[in-house]
Design a protein around this motif. Structure first.
Motif, PDB file in Angstrom:
ATOM      1  N   ASP A  66      77.467  21.990  92.614  1.00 42.06           N
ATOM      2  CA  ASP A  66      77.113  22.812  93.791  1.00 42.06           C
ATOM      3  C   ASP A  66      78.257  23.730  94.201  1.00 42.06           C
ATOM      4  O   ASP A  66      78.042  24.876  94.597  1.00 42.06           O
ATOM      5  N   GLU A  67      79.496  23.226  94.118  1.00 43.80           N
ATOM      6  CA  GLU A  67      80.645  24.071  94.474  1.00 43.80           C
ATOM      7  C   GLU A  67      80.724  25.293  93.551  1.00 43.80           C
ATOM      8  O   GLU A  67      80.971  26.401  93.992  1.00 43.80           O
ATOM      9  N   CYS A  68      80.505  25.046  92.226  1.00 47.70           N
ATOM     10  CA  CYS A  68      80.562  26.168  91.270  1.00 47.70           C
ATOM     11  C   CYS A  68      79.486  27.193  91.619  1.00 47.70           C
ATOM     12  O   CYS A  68      79.719  28.409  91.595  1.00 47.70           O
ATOM     13  N   LYS A  69      78.284  26.698  91.952  1.00 53.84           N
ATOM     14  CA  LYS A  69      77.198  27.629  92.300  1.00 53.84           C
ATOM     15  C   LYS A  69      77.577  28.417  93.555  1.00 53.84           C
ATOM     16  O   LYS A  69      77.280  29.603  93.669  1.00 53.84           O
ATOM     17  N   THR A  70      78.230  27.731  94.503  1.00 53.22           N
ATOM     18  CA  THR A  70      78.610  28.408  95.753  1.00 53.22           C
ATOM     19  C   THR A  70      79.608  29.524  95.482  1.00 53.22           C
ATOM     20  O   THR A  70      79.505  30.609  96.049  1.00 53.22           O
ATOM     21  N   PHE A  71      80.603  29.272  94.598  1.00 53.37           N
ATOM     22  CA  PHE A  71      81.578  30.330  94.287  1.00 53.37           C
ATOM     23  C   PHE A  71      80.846  31.586  93.818  1.00 53.37           C
ATOM     24  O   PHE A  71      81.144  32.697  94.239  1.00 53.37           O
ATOM     25  N   PHE A  72      79.869  31.389  92.915  1.00 55.01           N
ATOM     26  CA  PHE A  72      79.123  32.537  92.399  1.00 55.01           C
ATOM     27  C   PHE A  72      78.323  33.213  93.500  1.00 55.01           C
ATOM     28  O   PHE A  72      78.357  34.417  93.664  1.00 55.01           O
ATOM     29  N   PHE A  73      77.579  32.389  94.239  1.00 57.54           N
ATOM     30  CA  PHE A  73      76.667  32.944  95.233  1.00 57.54           C
ATOM     31  C   PHE A  73      77.433  33.663  96.341  1.00 57.54           C
ATOM     32  O   PHE A  73      77.086  34.773  96.739  1.00 57.54           O
TER      33      PHE A  73
END
Ligand code: HEM
Length: 350
Positions: free
Chosen positions: A155-162
Motif C-alpha cells: 500500500d505504501e508503494c501504491k501511495t508513493f505513485f498515486f
C-alpha cells in the motif's frame, strides 16, 4: 537531505534524456517546434518516481505504475456517478478488469519486494524509497521499530505513485504555462540560472543559491482542496463543529484571499516568496499547497526540488511560448489542463 541529493541525480538524468529527445525534434525542424508538454511531464514524472521508488528494479516498477494508472482511470470513470451499495461486488466487466489489475499490481509489487529482501545480504536494501522503507522496519532492528506487513508495504508503494505522480507533473505543467505567459519572469529566471549554473546540470548547492527560482506553489497548486473529519466537538472561529463533521478546506480559494495575501493575491509574483514561505502572507501557515500540520505532504521537498531541476534545465536550453493554449482547468482530484499544454519551444543552442 543526503538521500534527496542522490535522488536529484536521478531527476536530472531522466530530465536530460527527455530534453535530448526535444532537442532532436527541434533540430529536425530548424530549432523551433511545438511540443505538448503536459503529456511529456507525465512521462517524465512516471520515470522519476519509478526510479526513486524501486531503484534498479525501475523497469518492473514502471510496469506497476502503468497497471496502477489503468486502475486509477477505471476508478475515476465512475467518480462522479451515484454509487449503489454492493455494486463493486457484482460480476461486471469493469469489476473483473479492476480485480485482475489489482491482482497484477499486487503480484508485481510482491515480486519486487521479495527480490529486494533476497538481495539485502549482498547489496543491502538500497537507497530507493522501497529500500528505505524495508530498512526502516527490518526485523533485525527489534521491536522498537514499526513492523509493516506485506500488504502495508504494498500500500505504501501504491501511495508513493498515486500521491507523487499527477501532483508533480501538473506542478511542472502549470509552472511552464505561467512562465510562457510571463516572458519577463522567464527571462529573469534564465539570467539567475545562467549566473549560478552556467550550462551545467544544476546541483543541490546551485539550486540553493538561486534567488528567483522559487517555483510559486501558490499559483500552481495541483490540489485545490483537502478534507478533514472533526475528531471531537470543537469551536473554530466562533463556529461550533460537532464530532464527525466533514470539513472541506478550499486551498485554491484561500490562496486568492486578499485579506491574507494582499491586494495582489491573484497575481503571479515569484518575489512573494523571496523571504521564505512563512513570510509571504499575513499568516505563517497561509500556504496550503502541501497541506499543513502532522498530515502534511511527505513528498514536498522531493516535489519542489524536482520542479526546480526540471524548470532550470528547460530554461537553460529553450525559450517557450504557448499561443495555442486553451484555458480549461479540470479538477479530477488534481487540477489539470483539459486540452494539455501545447508549447512552442525555441532552442537557445541551435
Ligand atoms: C507538487 C507536488 C505535490 C503536491 C501539491 C502535494 C500535495 C499534498 C497534499 C495537499 C497533501 C495532503 C492531503 C490531505 O490531507 O488530504 C499531501 C499528502 C501526501 N503526499 Fe503529497 N503532494 C505532492 C507531491 C508528493 C510526492 C512527490 C509524494 C511522494 C513521493 C507525496 C506523498 C504524499 C503522501 C504520502 C501524503 C499523505 C501524508 C499523510 O496523510 O500523512 N506527495 N500531498
Amino acid at each position: 537531505m543526503d538521500k534527496l541529493k542522490m535522488m536529484m541525480m536521478t531527476m536530472s538524468d531522466c530530465s536530460r534524456s527527455m530534453m535530448s529527445e526535444w532537442e532532436s525534434e527541434l533540430g529536425a525542424k530548424g530549432g523551433l517546434a511545438e511540443i505538448e508538454l503536459s503529456r511529456r511531464f507525465e512521462e517524465l514524472t512516471a520515470d522519476v518516481i519509478s526510479h526513486v521508488t524501486f531503484g534498479s528494479s525501475y523497469k518492473e516498477g514502471k510496469q506497476v505504475f502503468l497497471a496502477q494508472r489503468e486502475l486509477q482511470f477505471l476508478a475515476f470513470s465512475t467518480f462522479l456517478t451515484v454509487q449503489i451499495p454492493g455494486f463493486s461486488y457484482l460480476l461486471t466487466m469493469k469489476n473483473f478488469k479492476t480485480w485482475s489489475l489489482d491482482k497484477k499490481v499486487r503480484g508485481m509489487l510482491m515480486d519486487i519486494i521479495m527480490t529486494q529482501h533476497a538481495n539485502k545480504d549482498v547489496v543491502g536494501y538500497g537507497n530507493d524509497l522501497l529500500g528505505l522503507l524495508l530498512e526502516a522496519c527490518a526485523p533485525e532492528h527489534g521491536e522498537s521499530r514499526p513492523q509493516l506487513s506485506m500488504d502495508e508495504i504494498i500500500d505504501e508503494c501504491k501511495t508513493f505513485f498515486f500521491a507523487g505522480h499527477d501532483t508533480t507533473s501538473h506542478l511542472l505543467t502549470w509552472t511552464m504555462f505561467l512562465l510562457s505567459t510571463h516572458p519577463d519572469w522567464q527571462e529573469k529566471l534564465r539570467e539567475d540560472i545562467a549566473m549560478e549554473c552556467g550550462d551545467e546540470v544544476p546541483t543541490g548547492d546551485m539550486l540553493n543559491k538561486l534567488k528567483m527560482v522559487n517555483i510559486d506553489p501558490k499559483a500552481v497548486q495541483p490540489k485545490t482542496l483537502i478534507r478533514r473529519k472533526v475528531g471531537t466537538d470543537i469551536e473554530l472561529g466562533g463556529i461550533k463543529l460537532p464530532e464527525g463533521a466533514l470539513l472541506t478546506i478550499p486551498i485554491a480559494t484561500i490562496h486568492r484571499d486578499k485579506e491574507v495575501w494582499g491586494e495582489d493575491a491573484d497575481e503571479f509574483r515569484l518575489e512573494r516568496f523571496e523571504n521564505g514561505v512563512t513570510r509571504a502572507a499575513k499568516h505563517p501557515d497561509a500556504l496550503l499547497s502541501f497541506s499543513s500540520g502532522p498530515r502534511s505532504c511527505i513528498g514536498q521537498n522531493f516535489a519542489m526540488i524536482k520542479a526546480k531541476v526540471v524548470i532550470a534545465m528547460i530554461l537553460q536550453r529553450f525559450f517557450t511560448l504557448s499561443p495555442k493554449y486553451v484555458h480549461a482547468p479540470t479538477d479530477v482530484i488534481t487540477l489539470r489542463p483539459k486540452y494539455g499544454l501545447p508549447m512552442i519551444l525555441k532552442s537557445l543552442k541551435l
